[in-house]
Design a protein around this motif. Structure first.
Motif, PDB file in Angstrom:
ATOM      1  N   LEU A  79       2.854   9.921  -1.836  1.00  0.00           N
ATOM      2  CA  LEU A  79       1.779   8.962  -2.432  1.00  0.00           C
ATOM      3  C   LEU A  79       1.230   9.649  -3.575  1.00  0.00           C
ATOM      4  O   LEU A  79       1.619  10.695  -3.945  1.00  0.00           O
ATOM      5  N   THR A 109      -6.256   7.730  -2.320  1.00  0.00           N
ATOM      6  CA  THR A 109      -4.970   7.442  -2.466  1.00  0.00           C
ATOM      7  C   THR A 109      -5.034   6.219  -3.054  1.00  0.00           C
ATOM      8  O   THR A 109      -5.656   5.313  -3.181  1.00  0.00           O
ATOM      9  N   ARG A 163       1.467   4.497  -2.861  1.00  0.00           N
ATOM     10  CA  ARG A 163       2.421   4.951  -2.137  1.00  0.00           C
ATOM     11  C   ARG A 163       3.735   4.967  -2.351  1.00  0.00           C
ATOM     12  O   ARG A 163       3.944   3.836  -2.996  1.00  0.00           O
TER      13      ARG A 163
END
Length: 181
Positions: A88, A125, A128
């Motif tokens: 990621l 995050t 990905r």
């Protein structure tokens, strides 16, 4: 009755979402699956499957009412969590003391003690890898400075629904951080 897979997180506010959107525009050529802006969050307790959701929401409401909004700053964007085998892209920063305290409280309450003993890493995050496996292209080595600032001011219990195209998140309960206001 099937248990829901849930996690506790602080959703990213507009300034952080805008910073991620800017990064996305300047890195549009990366072979990644970008996290949709509404799904951007800072995870406080990783997924688990509680037997009942209402007690979890009641406890979160109490914690949120006693917790002030937390200013955060993300200093870099890099591939991770293992830079040699990244899965990621994430923004990371130094967690302020108030966020560490909240992470310990939530971990001790919902993580069965395991989260309370793990070191909390402030991260967001943002993408990905599209493919994984030996034939997938490697994510380029990426480490860029950032100066993304925002205010984490809401505590949410999310349901995580896993799909082949990526996880779908549904807010099950949401409470403003209102302590000290």
């Amino acid at each position: 009755m099937e248990r829901k897979r849930v996690f506790i997180a602080l959703p990213a506010g507009d300034p952080l979402k805008q910073a991620v959107e800017g990064f996305r525009r300047t890195h549009a050529g990366l072979d990644v699956r970008w996290i949709p802006s509404p799904n951007l969050h800072v995870t406080m307790v990783p997924p688990w499957a509680p037997e009942h959701l209402q007690p979890v929401c009641r406890v979160l409401e109490g914690i949120a009412s006693a917790t002030a909004p937390v200013p955060v700053r993300f200093d870099s964007v890099s591939a991770g969590p293992d830079p040699r085998r990244p899965r990621l892209l994430w923004a990371t920063g130094t967690a302020p003391e108030a966020l560490l305290t909240l992470a310990l409280q939530l971990g001790a309450t919902f993580g069965g003690g395991s989260m309370a003993s793990r070191e909390f890493l402030l991260h967001l995050t943002i993408a990905r890898l599209r493919r994984q496996g030996s034939d997938s292209p490697a994510l380029p080595v990426l480490r860029e400075e950032a100066a993304w600032e925002g205010l984490l001011d809401t505590l949410c219990l999310y349901e995580s629904i896993l799909n082949p195209s990526g996880a779908e998140y549904r807010v099950l309960c949401r409470f403003p951080l209102s302590g000290g206001l």
